[in-house]
Scaffold this motif. Structure first.
Motif, PDB file in Angstrom:
ATOM      1  N   TRP A   9       0.890  -1.325  -0.120  1.00 62.58           N
ATOM      2  CA  TRP A   9       0.102  -0.016  -0.073  1.00 62.58           C
ATOM      3  C   TRP A   9       0.979   1.320   0.002  1.00 62.58           C
ATOM      4  CZ3 TRP A   9      -5.380   0.247   0.152  1.00 62.58           C
ATOM      5  CH2 TRP A   9      -6.145  -0.762   0.191  1.00 62.58           C
ATOM      6  N   ARG A  10       0.482   2.408  -0.434  1.00 60.14           N
ATOM      7  CA  ARG A  10       1.006   3.605  -0.804  1.00 60.14           C
ATOM      8  C   ARG A  10       0.215   4.461   0.362  1.00 60.14           C
ATOM      9  NH1 ARG A  10       0.931   8.457  -4.177  1.00 60.14           N
ATOM     10  NH2 ARG A  10      -1.114   7.485  -5.144  1.00 60.14           N
ATOM     11  N   PHE A  11       0.939   5.163   1.482  1.00 69.81           N
ATOM     12  CA  PHE A  11       0.412   5.994   2.209  1.00 69.81           C
ATOM     13  C   PHE A  11       0.890   7.293   2.117  1.00 69.81           C
ATOM     14  CE2 PHE A  11      -0.131   1.730   4.386  1.00 69.81           C
ATOM     15  CZ  PHE A  11      -1.643   1.945   4.628  1.00 69.81           C
ATOM     16  N   ASP A  12       0.210   8.047   1.081  1.00 69.22           N
ATOM     17  CA  ASP A  12       0.515   9.376   0.829  1.00 69.22           C
ATOM     18  C   ASP A  12      -0.332  10.314   1.738  1.00 69.22           C
ATOM     19  OD1 ASP A  12       0.722  11.871  -0.389  1.00 69.22           O
ATOM     20  OD2 ASP A  12       0.363  11.252  -2.559  1.00 69.22           O
ATOM     21  N   PRO A  13       0.558  11.219   2.359  1.00 64.94           N
ATOM     22  CA  PRO A  13      -0.198  12.030   3.457  1.00 64.94           C
ATOM     23  C   PRO A  13      -1.020  13.141   2.744  1.00 64.94           C
ATOM     24  CG  PRO A  13       2.224  12.539   3.136  1.00 64.94           C
ATOM     25  CD  PRO A  13       1.815  11.245   2.453  1.00 64.94           C
ATOM     26  N   TRP A  14      -0.838  13.373   1.489  1.00 67.90           N
ATOM     27  CA  TRP A  14      -1.675  14.585   0.888  1.00 67.90           C
ATOM     28  C   TRP A  14      -2.898  13.852   0.543  1.00 67.90           C
ATOM     29  CZ3 TRP A  14      -0.295  19.239   1.487  1.00 67.90           C
ATOM     30  CH2 TRP A  14       0.976  19.494   1.548  1.00 67.90           C
ATOM     31  N   ILE A  16      -4.363  11.106   1.647  1.00 68.59           N
ATOM     32  CA  ILE A  16      -5.155  10.650   3.032  1.00 68.59           C
ATOM     33  C   ILE A  16      -5.540  12.027   3.469  1.00 68.59           C
ATOM     34  CG2 ILE A  16      -4.872  10.065   5.462  1.00 68.59           C
ATOM     35  CD1 ILE A  16      -2.651   7.860   4.369  1.00 68.59           C
ATOM     36  N   GLY A  17      -4.874  13.176   3.763  1.00 65.75           N
ATOM     37  CA  GLY A  17      -5.367  14.364   4.308  1.00 65.75           C
ATOM     38  C   GLY A  17      -6.459  14.743   3.436  1.00 65.75           C
ATOM     39  N   LEU A  20      -9.579  12.528   4.074  1.00 66.67           N
ATOM     40  CA  LEU A  20      -9.929  12.883   5.527  1.00 66.67           C
ATOM     41  C   LEU A  20     -10.813  14.143   5.489  1.00 66.67           C
ATOM     42  CD1 LEU A  20      -7.331  11.553   7.801  1.00 66.67           C
ATOM     43  CD2 LEU A  20      -9.409  10.320   7.299  1.00 66.67           C
ATOM     44  N   ALA A  61      -4.282   4.081  -3.792  1.00 64.85           N
ATOM     45  CA  ALA A  61      -3.080   3.775  -2.774  1.00 64.85           C
ATOM     46  C   ALA A  61      -3.048   2.130  -2.792  1.00 64.85           C
ATOM     47  CB  ALA A  61      -3.518   4.426  -1.635  1.00 64.85           C
ATOM     48  N   SER A 678      13.506  14.331   3.317  1.00 71.97           N
ATOM     49  CA  SER A 678      13.079  14.866   1.769  1.00 71.97           C
ATOM     50  C   SER A 678      12.197  15.698   1.974  1.00 71.97           C
ATOM     51  CB  SER A 678      13.254  13.385   0.825  1.00 71.97           C
ATOM     52  OG  SER A 678      12.007  12.695   1.532  1.00 71.97           O
ATOM     53  N   ALA A 682      10.059  21.129   0.922  1.00 76.32           N
ATOM     54  CA  ALA A 682       8.536  21.566   0.499  1.00 76.32           C
ATOM     55  C   ALA A 682       7.639  22.143   1.803  1.00 76.32           C
ATOM     56  CB  ALA A 682       8.048  20.103  -0.134  1.00 76.32           C
TER      57      ALA A 682
END
Lengths: 746, 187
Positions: A9-14, A16-17, A20, A61, A678, A682
């Motif tokens: 799975w890919r847990f991309d914060p953007w 998910i944010g 949500l 994801a 990394s 940003a």
């Protein structure tokens, strides 16, 4: 192998944010609408919407994404989720009204309202949701992105892959819009026309699927080169992908076509959806979020001795830092005095300001010597009238910023220890002789840093209900009572604005017999926008000392960060060599004084004079320099946060060798390499973006408050906006330069 | 159908949601990248080795390298080996451990490494605690192009305030127009 696949799975914060946030807004709005209209906003709608978001998350994801560039069939399932599963489910939730109702009423009315009532936007929306446009958008997106050249582009570039998915998803939202008849759209075609609409879309889908199924060669070269998993050949993979697109894809178009046909034959007509947003005034009045009412955390913060416990802990740390500074090794990264204050304390303090409020002053270790001074010394004199301003503290702040660079405080544990001792002594003496919190209010430069920047914090100590205060006659929050003293900084809660001069001591919270003071959420910078007269501080825009503090802190942020980047350091050294002085002291002093005092004074004058000429004829530049100087606080604060969080995040393991030395343990096994995460650049840019936007907004509101028309306000704000953008550009330039890793083990 | 309570979700839930969201975000800040362009695909008994590199084309800066190991006999992925990338460009030698934990696709062994522009020779060292035979080393070459300028790399973030500024300007214009319309209607 199955376990490996299922855990990919890919847990991309953007992502998910975002999901949500939209789920939260929808549920919030749906909860209100369900109470008002339970037949229209049913739990089924809620379930459909949340399932749609879930399908979107799975599409973007899940392991389907991870295996998309190895197996075309996985990629195809991913696309089907984005085209025929997630969009119709989301639209079945009728999301527009619940999301609008989920927004804070003020945002809805003042932020979104003008756009919603804009005829041009409505017209564009109507054209965009016309069935012909919607059908074409979908057909073009599907055909275009399945052409080998563009499909390969998506496979080889994460950015283009994202664009491809966005095209599919948004084109599908458009496509399903007239089929589901989402409010606020109106049916532009008769309902039965949706049957050929869906059937013709299926023809496009079928043609494309057949091309993939019956092709005798591999259409997409990437899959030809990719390693084969599970013994499936690239051609078989392609045929299976085509079949997936063909069968489930067609079912997704034909089932609604069938349902519509049955409805047409039975004479069922879709009910027109007449829904209106009720005026904002009728929305329920919500109390702002209150930290003191959060379960578990609230009672802990409210606990009478909580603050004392924090102070004792920080006091113990300060004593340890001072002792190690005097008697420990002279190498800063090996000394508590080189690591705790300059890497950790500053970083945590600004993050606390950004996320909450002035929690450093709440836990200030200098409170204990202040209390001791009051007990041992007379403490009955009034602070001299001529010093009742921020000028002394501003001068000390300049001195501190200058000394930091000239004496390389970050690399001198000895000087750091002396500063702490000096602080303890000053706090003891000042509050030992003078009444109230004279040290905090008029002397402490660290306190001023927090007072000014806390104006941008999202939490504020303030009254919960002004109606309760109107009936209060005792005013315990400022006068105190038998068991609790009132506010030492003379901030009368009912008339308090913002966090300026507030130490978050919570004396007012403890003193209020009505339990009417909390730590409430507020819009960051609200006090600067409203610029009202506040108890104990007056009106900030009329105080030259407060404005001077703001200017010093904004330019101090820039100069402090600039002094540690390679090009500036090399320039200072070359200037020193050219002048032939034996010490860097004159160059550093000149750089600091020019940067913190001369530059802001000159720029305030230039911008003020320009603003007077352009938008405030006959006025004086000084009041404008005060008002608009305060507007720069968010930008300056964002520079401080970006700078200190850089040190904290790159040096968060700096404490390891120091503790190893203090505890006589070996730290050889710990990797101390100071590589920035990394995502940090940003995040730093986003912080600066936020600071710039808030500064520009406050400047605009200030200009609107001082001038009658839009045009004049625009002309008045222009020089200050240019200055803010120039500061933003300078801070970006600093951010992109190689930085000196001060006080860190490499 | 049983009757639902008027307010299905308590107000406290909404207040807790942002906190919960922050917690979820905080636990998901690690982005894993792998896959990308195939740099090498060859059989080197007892494995079939495929090497991927990202971004495409490779650029100086952070580069994601990943390897898929498959059994030569069955083409089943091999998931229990130790894999290292050993990279050299004449000036510097880098050795980095590639792990499945760092990969999004858990069939791959991935590593993130900072590379300068130029020609890089690499060797993939495959060993394993349970493998009695000698480790397998697979050589390869790749070209890393010049890095992306920082302004381009962070272009989206830099454009954000100006996009917001444009939207805000439009918003203010619409508001003033609305006020004018309301004013003229009142008169």
């Amino acid at each position: 192998m199955a376990e490996a696949i299922l855990t990919s799975w890919r847990f991309d914060p953007w992502l998910i944010g975002f999901l949500l946030a939209v789920a939260w807004l929808y549920i919030r709005g749906w909860n209100q609408l369900h109470r008002q209209s339970p037949r229209r906003y049913t739990p089924e709608r809620l379930a459909a919407y949340l399932s749609g978001l879930g399908a979107l998350f799975v599409g973007l994801a899940s392991p389907l994404d991870a295996f998309g560039n190895l197996l075309l069939e996985a990629h195809m399932v991913q696309h089907l989720l984005l085209i025929v599963v997630a969009p119709p489910l989301i639209l079945l939730g009728q999301p527009v009204l619940p999301i609008l109702r989920g927004l804070p009423p003020r945002v809805l009315k003042e932020g979104i309202g003008p756009f919603l009532s804009w005829r041009g936007l409505r017209r564009a929306g109507r054209r965009l949701t016309h069935p012909v446009v919607c059908w074409l958008a979908m057909a073009v997106a599907i055909v275009f992105w399945h052409m080998p050249r563009w499909y390969e582009l998506g496979l080889n570039s994460p950015t283009w892959h994202g664009v491809e998915h966005a095209c599919f998803f948004y084109a599908a939202i458009l496509f399903w819009w007239p089929v589901i008849q989402v409010w606020p759209g109106h049916a532009q075609w008769p309902r039965w026309m949706m049957i050929p609409y869906l059937v013709t879309a299926d023809i496009v889908n079928t043609a494309l699927s057949a091309w993939l199924v019956f092709s005798t060669h591999v259409v997409y070269r990437t899959y030809e080169l990719a390693p084969r998993l599970g013994g499936i050949s690239a051609l078989d993979d392609q045929s299976t992908a085509g079949a997936i697109m063909w069968v489930p894809g067609s079912i997704a178009y034909l089932i609604p076509a069938f349902v519509l046909t049955m409805q047409a034959l039975n004479g069922v007509r879709a009910r027109p959806q007449i829904v209106r947003i009720r005026p904002t005034a009728q929305h329920e009045i919500r109390q702002p979020w209150d930290l003191l009412r959060v379960p578990v955390l609230g009672p802990i913060v409210r606990y009478r001795h909580f603050r004392r416990v924090l102070q004792v802990v920080l006091f113990a740390l300060a004593v340890a830092v001072a002792i190690d500074g005097f008697f420990g090794p002279r190498i800063a990264p090996m000394n508590l005095a080189g690591v705790l204050p300059w890497t950790y304390w500053r970083g945590f303090a600004v993050i606390a300001l950004l996320a909450g409020g002035n929690f450093f002053c709440m836990a200030c270790p200098f409170m204990l010597p202040r209390e001791l001074g009051r007990r041992l010394l007379p403490a009955r004199h009034r602070w001299p009238g001529m010093l009742r301003s921020k000028w002394l503290a501003a001068a000390l702040l300049v001195l501190y910023l200058w000394a930091y660079e000239v004496f390389s405080l970050w690399s001198s544990p000895w000087w750091t220890a002396w500063i702490i001792v000096g602080y303890f002594t000053t706090a003891f003496v000042v509050d030992g002789f003078f009444r109230g919190a004279s040290f905090c209010k008029y002397v402490c430069p660290i306190g001023q840093f927090h007072f000014v920047n806390a104006l941008v914090s999202p939490l504020e100590v303030k009254v919960r209900s002004h109606a309760v205060c109107e009936s209060c006659r005792t005013h315990d929050c400022i006068r105190g009572n038998e068991s609790q003293r009132g506010c030492e900084l003379l901030l009368f809660q009912p008339r308090k604005t913002g966090n300026f001069d507030c130490t978050f001591c919570l004396d007012c919270v403890q003193a209020c017999p009505q339990d009417n003071v909390g730590i409430l959420a507020t819009f960051p910078g609200r006090a600067l926008i409203e610029d009202r007269h506040g108890s104990g501080i007056g009106r900030l825009s009329q105080r030259p000392d407060a404005a001077a503090l703001a200017w010093i802190l904004v330019f101090g942020a820039l100069v402090n960060a600039a002094a540690m980047v390679d090009p500036v350091m090399r320039w200072m050294h070359s200037l020193d060599a050219a002048l032939g002085w034996r010490s860097m002291l004159p160059v550093t002093t000149g750089f600091y004084l020019a940067g913190i005092l001369a530059a802001p004074a000159l720029l305030a004058w230039i911008c003020g004079a320009l603003a007077v000429r352009l938008g405030h004829p006959g006025g004086s530049w000084r009041p404008l320099a005060r008002s608009f100087g305060l507007a720069l606080i968010p930008l300056g604060f964002s520079i401080w946060v970006a700078h200190f969080s850089y040190h904290l995040l790159t040096g968060w393991r700096s404490i390891v060798p120091v503790l190893a030395r203090v505890l006589h343990r070996s730290a050889s096994a710990v990797n101390l390499s100071a590589l920035a995460p990394s995502w940090l650049p940003a995040a730093q840019i986003l912080l600066l973006d936020g600071g710039l936007m808030l500064s520009l907004y406050i400047a605009w509101r200030t200009a609107r408050g001082q001038s009658a028309g839009m045009g004049r306000a625009l002309r008045m704000v222009a020089p200050w906006a240019a200055l803010a953008i120039a500061i933003y550009a300078a801070s970006l330039w600093i951010l992109f330069q190689p930085m000196q890793m001060r006080g860190m083990v490499m | 159908m049983p009757r639902l309570p008027a307010r299905l979700f308590p107000a406290g839930l909404f207040r807790a949601c942002p906190l919960l969201g922050c917690l979820l975000l905080a636990t998901s800040t690690r982005l894993l990248a792998d896959g990308g362009m195939v740099l090498l695909h060859q059989e080197s008994a007892p494995f079939v080795v495929t090497v991927f590199g990202s971004p495409t084309p490779l650029r100086a800066g952070a580069v994601d390298l990943s390897v898929l190991l498959q059994s030569s006999e069955t083409t089943e992925p091999v998931l229990d080996r130790d894999v290292d990338f050993i990279l050299t460009n004449g000036d510097s030698d880098i050795r980095v451990r590639a792990t499945r934990a760092q990969a999004q696709n858990k069939l791959l062994y991935a590593a993130s490494v900072r590379l300068a522009a130029g020609q890089w020779s690499y060797r993939i060292w495959v060993g394993g605690a349970h493998e009695p035979s000698a480790p397998v080393v697979i050589p390869g070459v790749m070209t890393v192009g010049a890095g992306q300028p920082k302004l381009a790399a962070y272009g989206t973030y830099l454009a954000l305030p100006f996009v917001c500024l444009a939207i805000f300007a439009l918003h203010q214009w619409l508001r003033s127009r609305m006020r004018e319309q309301i004013g003229s209607a009142t008169i």
